[in-house]
Design a protein around this motif. Structure first.
Motif, mmCIF file in Angstrom:
data_model
loop_
_atom_site.group_PDB
_atom_site.id
_atom_site.type_symbol
_atom_site.label_atom_id
_atom_site.label_comp_id
_atom_site.label_asym_id
_atom_site.label_seq_id
_atom_site.Cartn_x
_atom_site.Cartn_y
_atom_site.Cartn_z
ATOM 1 N N VAL A 1 -28.140 88.097 80.783
ATOM 2 C CA VAL A 1 -29.185 87.481 79.956
ATOM 3 C C VAL A 1 -29.693 88.449 78.895
ATOM 4 O O VAL A 1 -30.498 88.062 78.049
ATOM 5 C CB VAL A 1 -30.361 86.985 80.822
ATOM 6 C CG1 VAL A 1 -29.931 85.858 81.742
ATOM 7 C CG2 VAL A 1 -30.974 88.138 81.625
ATOM 8 N N GLY A 2 -29.203 89.688 78.921
ATOM 9 C CA GLY A 2 -29.586 90.639 77.892
ATOM 10 C C GLY A 2 -28.641 90.626 76.709
ATOM 11 O O GLY A 2 -29.039 90.348 75.577
ATOM 12 N N GLY B 1 -25.472 88.898 76.724
ATOM 13 C CA GLY B 1 -24.670 87.690 76.624
ATOM 14 C C GLY B 1 -23.233 87.842 77.077
ATOM 15 O O GLY B 1 -22.463 86.875 77.009
ATOM 16 N N VAL C 1 -28.270 90.507 84.852
ATOM 17 C CA VAL C 1 -28.473 91.453 83.762
ATOM 18 C C VAL C 1 -27.718 92.742 84.071
ATOM 19 O O VAL C 1 -27.614 93.154 85.233
ATOM 20 C CB VAL C 1 -29.979 91.754 83.555
ATOM 21 C CG1 VAL C 1 -30.578 92.463 84.761
ATOM 22 C CG2 VAL C 1 -30.210 92.560 82.280
ATOM 23 N N CYS D 1 -30.012 96.147 77.774
ATOM 24 C CA CYS D 1 -29.922 94.791 78.325
ATOM 25 C C CYS D 1 -31.208 94.398 79.038
ATOM 26 O O CYS D 1 -31.665 93.248 78.931
ATOM 27 C CB CYS D 1 -28.735 94.687 79.282
ATOM 28 S SG CYS D 1 -27.119 94.718 78.466
ATOM 29 N N LYS E 1 -33.845 93.464 76.418
ATOM 30 C CA LYS E 1 -33.619 92.142 75.830
ATOM 31 C C LYS E 1 -33.898 91.037 76.844
ATOM 32 O O LYS E 1 -34.401 89.972 76.492
ATOM 33 C CB LYS E 1 -32.186 92.039 75.315
ATOM 34 C CG LYS E 1 -31.899 92.929 74.117
ATOM 35 C CD LYS E 1 -30.433 92.865 73.731
ATOM 36 C CE LYS E 1 -30.125 93.807 72.567
ATOM 37 N NZ LYS E 1 -28.683 93.810 72.221
ATOM 38 N N ALA E 2 -33.579 91.289 78.113
ATOM 39 C CA ALA E 2 -33.849 90.292 79.145
ATOM 40 C C ALA E 2 -35.342 90.057 79.298
ATOM 41 O O ALA E 2 -35.791 88.917 79.423
ATOM 42 C CB ALA E 2 -33.250 90.751 80.479
ATOM 43 N N GLY F 1 -34.507 87.037 76.981
ATOM 44 C CA GLY F 1 -33.365 86.539 77.741
ATOM 45 C C GLY F 1 -33.729 85.744 78.971
ATOM 46 O O GLY F 1 -33.148 84.675 79.235
ATOM 47 N N ARG G 1 -35.229 82.403 78.048
ATOM 48 C CA ARG G 1 -34.184 81.498 77.574
ATOM 49 C C ARG G 1 -33.393 80.930 78.751
ATOM 50 O O ARG G 1 -33.082 79.740 78.792
ATOM 51 C CB ARG G 1 -33.249 82.248 76.627
ATOM 52 C CG ARG G 1 -32.218 81.372 75.939
ATOM 53 C CD ARG G 1 -31.281 82.178 75.068
ATOM 54 N NE ARG G 1 -31.995 82.948 74.061
ATOM 55 C CZ ARG G 1 -32.064 84.273 74.026
ATOM 56 N NH1 ARG G 1 -31.452 84.988 74.959
ATOM 57 N NH2 ARG G 1 -32.717 84.897 73.079
#
Length: 311
Positions: A39-40, A42, A83, A89, A92-93, A97, A100
């Motif tokens: 999820v960070g 992709g 993740v 990562c 971003k998660a 992430g 989302r």
């Protein structure tokens, strides 16, 4: 006519099955693993189904009220997200992430407890926890703690199944017989890090530095005749799946716990990680003995410090 129709139907079913197989990753078809997305960043990654097998992703469990928990063993119930254990990562998660993936706001993180990596929870106490605000820092800390508990559980599992060698003499024997899949050296054990078996394991990528002598002694007490009050410097894991999962957990925690480096400092860190006493990954002060002096004498005889490595 009926026979031809049956043949055409069978051919159609075969073509449909072939199309389905083409669309399904091989990992999902043979049942050995599943494909999951970080999820960070992709990236799509194959995740082993077995809880004892290593994975390059850390599993997170999404709650119904915008909270998330870390499932380091990968077997917990609930809607999952994954993740990479990398600072970028994880950041971003935490930022977008997870929200989302949950299709809704995720702002809270379940924190199991305050103990530091390589430390054991006080005897007789249940794991406590609380919800804390979710951000990159809190998510990294909770993942590291969860991975550390994962390491503890794997060592206990190896001890209970008698797939462990305890102490310097037993570890040396296991290494000579080719049974030592992974050697764990306490971070406060100088003599243990200089054993010839440990040095060979380091060069082969089969050694990690983790925990303290006291923690290792407590976790391995199931395999020892009595608990060693003075501690335990070195143990060898003799099960290949447990060893692989343990190495993955230690390295993932080290990657998240280590501060980011760049330029010449990053180059020096990578060089140091390949030296005896390192883990084959970027090492940190918590995962490397402070002093690697003593150990094997020049003539190959075991020194007094080696003999003390049993404790």
């Amino acid at each position: 006519m009926g026979e031809r129709a049956a043949t055409r139907e069978a051919d159609g079913m075969m073509e449909a099955r072939t199309d389905e197989q083409r669309a399904t990753p091989q990992a999902d078809r043979d049942g050995s693993s599943r494909v999951r997305t970080c999820v960070g960043c992709g990236e799509r990654v194959e995740v082993p189904r077995s809880g004892a097998a290593p994975s390059v992703l850390v599993r997170l469990v999404l709650g119904p009220s915008g909270e998330v928990a870390v499932d380091a063993a990968g077997g917990g119930f609930g809607r999952g997200a994954h993740v990479h254990p990398r600072p970028s990562c994880v950041e971003k998660a935490a930022q977008k992430g997870l929200s989302r993936a949950a299709k809704g706001k995720v702002s809270l993180l379940w924190d199991e407890g305050p103990e530091e990596a390589g430390e054991e929870a006080p005897s007789g106490t249940a794991a406590s926890g609380k919800l804390v605000p979710l951000d990159a820092g809190s998510l990294s800390r909770v993942i590291v703690r969860a991975l550390d508990r994962r390491v503890q559980g794997l060592i206990v599992a190896a001890a209970r199944s008698r797939k462990i060698a305890v102490g310097a003499d037993a570890v040396t024997g296991a290494d000579v017989r080719g049974e030592a899949e992974m050697i764990v050296v306490a971070t406060d054990a100088a003599a243990g890090s200089e054993l010839s078996a440990v040095r060979r394991a380091v060069s082969d990528g089969r050694a990690v530095a983790w925990g303290t002598k006291k923690v290792l002694a407590t976790l391995c007490s199931a395999a020892a005749s009595s608990k060693r009050a003075e501690g335990l410097a070195v143990v060898a894991i003799k099960d290949d799946r447990i060893a692989a999962a343990l190495r993955e957990a230690v390295q993932a925690a080290s990657a998240l716990a280590a501060p980011p480096l760049s330029g010449a400092a990053a180059g020096r860190k990578r060089h140091d990680a390949r030296r005896p006493g390192g883990t084959g990954q970027e090492s940190t002060s918590r995962s490397k003995p402070e002093d690697a002096g003593g150990g094997i004498d020049d003539d190959g005889a075991r020194s007094d410090r080696d003999r003390r490595a049993d404790g």
